[in-house]
Scaffold this motif. Structure first.
Motif, PDB file in Angstrom:
ATOM      1  N   ARG A   1      97.597  19.625 -42.462  1.00 41.76           N
ATOM      2  CA  ARG A   1      97.752  20.825 -41.648  1.00 41.76           C
ATOM      3  C   ARG A   1      96.524  20.989 -40.749  1.00 41.76           C
ATOM      4  NH1 ARG A   1     101.959  19.856 -43.508  1.00 41.76           N
ATOM      5  NH2 ARG A   1     103.374  21.207 -44.718  1.00 41.76           N
ATOM      6  N   ASP A   2      96.746  21.667 -39.632  1.00 37.41           N
ATOM      7  CA  ASP A   2      95.624  22.075 -38.778  1.00 37.41           C
ATOM      8  C   ASP A   2      95.245  23.496 -39.185  1.00 37.41           C
ATOM      9  OD1 ASP A   2      93.806  22.260 -36.557  1.00 37.41           O
ATOM     10  OD2 ASP A   2      95.322  23.418 -35.497  1.00 37.41           O
ATOM     11  N   TRP A   3      93.940  23.729 -39.391  1.00 43.89           N
ATOM     12  CA  TRP A   3      93.482  25.003 -39.941  1.00 43.89           C
ATOM     13  C   TRP A   3      92.733  25.812 -38.899  1.00 43.89           C
ATOM     14  CZ3 TRP A   3      95.205  26.724 -44.527  1.00 43.89           C
ATOM     15  CH2 TRP A   3      95.838  25.780 -45.347  1.00 43.89           C
ATOM     16  N   LEU A   4      93.108  27.101 -38.788  1.00 41.12           N
ATOM     17  CA  LEU A   4      92.591  28.004 -37.769  1.00 41.12           C
ATOM     18  C   LEU A   4      92.074  29.271 -38.442  1.00 41.12           C
ATOM     19  CD1 LEU A   4      92.413  28.896 -34.706  1.00 41.12           C
ATOM     20  CD2 LEU A   4      94.758  29.765 -34.993  1.00 41.12           C
ATOM     21  N   TYR A   5      90.794  29.570 -38.258  1.00 41.67           N
ATOM     22  CA  TYR A   5      90.224  30.789 -38.825  1.00 41.67           C
ATOM     23  C   TYR A   5      90.884  31.992 -38.157  1.00 41.67           C
ATOM     24  CZ  TYR A   5      86.673  33.957 -40.711  1.00 41.67           C
ATOM     25  OH  TYR A   5      86.013  34.977 -41.380  1.00 41.67           O
TER      26      TYR A   5
ATOM     27  N   ASN B   1      99.998  27.184 -27.353  1.00 44.38           N
ATOM     28  CA  ASN B   1      99.714  26.710 -28.701  1.00 44.38           C
ATOM     29  C   ASN B   1      98.260  27.017 -29.060  1.00 44.38           C
ATOM     30  OD1 ASN B   1     102.272  25.745 -29.029  1.00 44.38           O
ATOM     31  ND2 ASN B   1     101.734  23.579 -28.998  1.00 44.38           N
ATOM     32  N   ILE B   2      98.071  27.607 -30.233  1.00 40.38           N
ATOM     33  CA  ILE B   2      96.737  28.008 -30.691  1.00 40.38           C
ATOM     34  C   ILE B   2      96.419  27.244 -31.969  1.00 40.38           C
ATOM     35  CG2 ILE B   2      95.276  29.929 -31.395  1.00 40.38           C
ATOM     36  CD1 ILE B   2      97.236  31.794 -29.926  1.00 40.38           C
ATOM     37  N   GLY B   3      95.386  26.409 -31.909  1.00 43.21           N
ATOM     38  CA  GLY B   3      95.002  25.609 -33.073  1.00 43.21           C
ATOM     39  C   GLY B   3      93.499  25.567 -33.247  1.00 43.21           C
ATOM     40  N   GLY B   4      93.088  25.048 -34.396  1.00 44.97           N
ATOM     41  CA  GLY B   4      91.665  25.011 -34.717  1.00 44.97           C
ATOM     42  C   GLY B   4      91.024  23.652 -34.580  1.00 44.97           C
ATOM     43  N   TRP B   5      91.828  22.617 -34.193  1.00 43.33           N
ATOM     44  CA  TRP B   5      91.333  21.239 -34.113  1.00 43.33           C
ATOM     45  C   TRP B   5      90.745  20.796 -35.459  1.00 43.33           C
ATOM     46  CZ3 TRP B   5      93.030  19.015 -29.808  1.00 43.33           C
ATOM     47  CH2 TRP B   5      93.187  19.774 -28.639  1.00 43.33           C
ATOM     48  N   ASN B   6      91.427  21.188 -36.549  1.00 46.11           N
ATOM     49  CA  ASN B   6      90.948  20.869 -37.901  1.00 46.11           C
ATOM     50  C   ASN B   6      92.093  20.337 -38.747  1.00 46.11           C
ATOM     51  OD1 ASN B   6      88.119  21.815 -37.910  1.00 46.11           O
ATOM     52  ND2 ASN B   6      89.008  23.847 -37.593  1.00 46.11           N
ATOM     53  N   GLU B   7      92.478  19.089 -38.544  1.00 44.55           N
ATOM     54  CA  GLU B   7      93.523  18.475 -39.364  1.00 44.55           C
ATOM     55  C   GLU B   7      92.935  18.014 -40.688  1.00 44.55           C
ATOM     56  OE1 GLU B   7      96.588  15.745 -37.907  1.00 44.55           O
ATOM     57  OE2 GLU B   7      95.646  15.961 -35.942  1.00 44.55           O
TER      58      GLU B   7
ATOM     59  N   THR C   1      87.415  21.193 -51.196  1.00 48.63           N
ATOM     60  CA  THR C   1      86.379  21.940 -50.463  1.00 48.63           C
ATOM     61  C   THR C   1      86.190  23.322 -51.063  1.00 48.63           C
ATOM     62  OG1 THR C   1      86.847  20.764 -48.396  1.00 48.63           O
ATOM     63  CG2 THR C   1      85.744  22.892 -48.215  1.00 48.63           C
ATOM     64  N   VAL C   2      87.298  24.009 -51.361  1.00 44.67           N
ATOM     65  CA  VAL C   2      87.206  25.325 -51.991  1.00 44.67           C
ATOM     66  C   VAL C   2      86.505  25.224 -53.341  1.00 44.67           C
ATOM     67  CG1 VAL C   2      88.570  27.185 -53.028  1.00 44.67           C
ATOM     68  CG2 VAL C   2      89.195  26.288 -50.782  1.00 44.67           C
ATOM     69  N   CYS C   3      86.871  24.219 -54.132  1.00 46.59           N
ATOM     70  CA  CYS C   3      86.230  24.040 -55.436  1.00 46.59           C
ATOM     71  C   CYS C   3      84.726  23.812 -55.289  1.00 46.59           C
ATOM     72  CB  CYS C   3      86.873  22.872 -56.180  1.00 46.59           C
ATOM     73  SG  CYS C   3      88.562  23.185 -56.752  1.00 46.59           S
ATOM     74  N   GLY C   4      84.335  22.997 -54.306  1.00 47.79           N
ATOM     75  CA  GLY C   4      82.919  22.729 -54.091  1.00 47.79           C
ATOM     76  C   GLY C   4      82.142  23.975 -53.728  1.00 47.79           C
ATOM     77  N   LEU C   5      82.740  24.834 -52.885  1.00 51.82           N
ATOM     78  CA  LEU C   5      82.067  26.079 -52.509  1.00 51.82           C
ATOM     79  C   LEU C   5      81.964  27.030 -53.691  1.00 51.82           C
ATOM     80  CD1 LEU C   5      83.685  26.605 -48.995  1.00 51.82           C
ATOM     81  CD2 LEU C   5      81.256  26.184 -49.467  1.00 51.82           C
TER      82      LEU C   5
ATOM     83  N   PHE D   1      85.801  24.318 -39.346  1.00 51.82           N
ATOM     84  CA  PHE D   1      86.415  24.562 -40.651  1.00 51.82           C
ATOM     85  C   PHE D   1      85.339  24.840 -41.694  1.00 51.82           C
ATOM     86  CE2 PHE D   1      88.063  23.341 -44.807  1.00 51.82           C
ATOM     87  CZ  PHE D   1      89.148  24.192 -44.871  1.00 51.82           C
ATOM     88  N   GLU D   2      84.229  24.158 -41.585  1.00 52.74           N
ATOM     89  CA  GLU D   2      83.164  24.325 -42.573  1.00 52.74           C
ATOM     90  C   GLU D   2      82.602  25.740 -42.555  1.00 52.74           C
ATOM     91  OE1 GLU D   2      84.209  20.352 -42.063  1.00 52.74           O
ATOM     92  OE2 GLU D   2      83.491  21.715 -40.486  1.00 52.74           O
ATOM     93  N   SER D   3      82.400  26.290 -41.362  1.00 44.96           N
ATOM     94  CA  SER D   3      81.873  27.661 -41.295  1.00 44.96           C
ATOM     95  C   SER D   3      82.925  28.682 -41.692  1.00 44.96           C
ATOM     96  CB  SER D   3      81.331  27.959 -39.893  1.00 44.96           C
ATOM     97  OG  SER D   3      82.371  27.961 -38.926  1.00 44.96           O
ATOM     98  N   GLY D   4      84.175  28.452 -41.253  1.00 41.78           N
ATOM     99  CA  GLY D   4      85.236  29.408 -41.551  1.00 41.78           C
ATOM    100  C   GLY D   4      85.595  29.456 -43.023  1.00 41.78           C
ATOM    101  N   ILE D   5      85.656  28.300 -43.684  1.00 35.00           N
ATOM    102  CA  ILE D   5      86.034  28.299 -45.098  1.00 35.00           C
ATOM    103  C   ILE D   5      84.915  28.897 -45.944  1.00 35.00           C
ATOM    104  CG2 ILE D   5      85.222  25.957 -45.617  1.00 35.00           C
ATOM    105  CD1 ILE D   5      88.444  27.635 -46.930  1.00 35.00           C
TER     106      ILE D   5
END
Length: 353
Positions: free
Chosen positions: A222-226, A248-254, A263-267, A316-320
């Motif tokens: 998936r592409d992820w958008l904050y 189309n609005i995307g986050g450029w984060n596939e 990633t969530v577990c690591g944070l 994605f790193e800052s948003g997550i």
């Protein structure tokens, strides 16, 4: 004055909060308050005279007409929708009623209101319809990302119902001249996300010591958008988008779903380590894949950047990181929405294979 429908849900509430923090222009917030609509999302603007909440259904033409006649908005931003694919598989009728019939009735009522405006107000009026990249179907690993001219190939009752609403919006522009704007976004994440969706579900379950259910092999991309980037894009489309156009609005984060979970577990390992020192990733549990699960979505958001000068500000790193921090800082919000019905749904949906 603008009218926002579905403004107590995840994306809608973030949009309302951002709008009120950036503009002096008031918002009428029209929301039915189904399970995912939550006035607690808007607690920070309680008592703010620029935020007017009206409970109602977009399919109730009399209620919508009253709101339009009373407040005379210069624009309508439509977030109101049933939006969870899994729920659409188990109970598609709600999606047909809200996303198709409701959207049709909203368009009809807005068209009547717009038709009666003075010429100057009529020319400035906008109807912004918020949709999803899922209407385009599924991509192979090497396929180019979805553009605004990609063919519609919806694969779930949810995406089919959103595709139908997109077509209605387009038809109301071409047939009646209603000045519409359609946005198709990729997967959102961020504060106030109801924990039936991947990222908040992983955070909530991890902290509760529960399994972290991952469909199939977890390699669905998936592409992820904050969410606040999404809100800024909608504001820009409302401000400068061309009537009748799709953006189309995307986050450029596939990223594959399994990578998101790790990633969530690591944070969480960093911010709220388990007492015994083990990683939350040990709670990952693979479950049976859902029917018709699309393999990959990807958004080409270059039109937004070229025509409107918009691009996301969050990586994605800052948003997550901001998202995990928000959930850790707001346990009361999470506890208040975890009703018995929610727990029963999660147990049923993510039973181990």
């Amino acid at each position: 004055m603008i009218l926002v429908t579905g403004g107590a849900g995840f994306i809608g509430a973030n949009f309302v909060l951002d709008w009120l923090s950036l503009h002096s222009e008031p918002v009428v917030n029209f929301d039915l308050l189904t399970y995912a609509g939550n006035l607690e999302n808007l607690a920070s603007v309680e008592g703010n005279p620029a935020h007017i909440f009206v409970q109602g259904d977009i399919g109730d033409t009399a209620a919508v007409a009253r709101v339009l006649a009373t407040y005379k908005p210069r624009a309508v931003v439509n977030f109101a929708a049933e939006s969870h694919v899994d729920r659409s598989i188990h109970g598609p009728e709600d999606f047909i009623q809200t996303n198709i019939v409701g959207a049709f009735r909203l368009l009809e009522t807005v068209r009547s209101y717009w038709g009666g405006l003075p010429p100057e107000d009529k020319a400035k009026f906008r109807f912004a319809h918020v949709s999803t990249d899922e209407v385009y179907g599924s991509l192979a690993p090497t396929d180019a990302a979805f553009t605004e001219t990609s063919r519609y190939e919806p694969n779930s009752p949810y995406s089919a119902s959103k595709a139908a609403s997109d077509h209605l919006v387009r038809a109301y522009h071409h047939t009646y001249g209603l000045p519409v704007l359609t946005t198709n976004c990729s997967n959102n994440y961020g504060p106030f996300h109801f924990p039936e969706k991947l990222i908040p579900l992983m955070i909530v379950n991890a902290l509760a010591g529960k399994p972290l259910p991952v469909y199939g092999d977890g390699q669905q991309v998936r592409d992820w958008l904050y969410v606040r980037d999404h809100c800024s894009a909608i504001r820009r489309v409302l401000e400068a988008g061309r009537p009748g156009e799709v953006y189309n609005i995307g986050g450029w984060n596939e990223k594959p779903n399994l990578d998101i979970v790790h990633t969530v577990c690591g944070l969480l390992d960093e911010m709220r380590p388990r007492a015994e020192g083990k990683s939350y990733s040990g709670q990952i549990t693979f479950v049976k894949d859902r029917p018709g699960h699309d393999r990959r979505y990807a958004i080409d958001a270059s039109k937004m950047e070229k025509e409107l000068g918009w691009k996301p500000t969050e990586t994605f790193e800052s948003g997550i990181r901001k998202t995990v921090e928000w959930y850790l800082a707001n346990p009361g919000w999470v506890a208040n929405i975890q009703s018995g019905g929610y727990r029963d749904w999660v147990q049923k949906q993510y039973a181990a294979a």
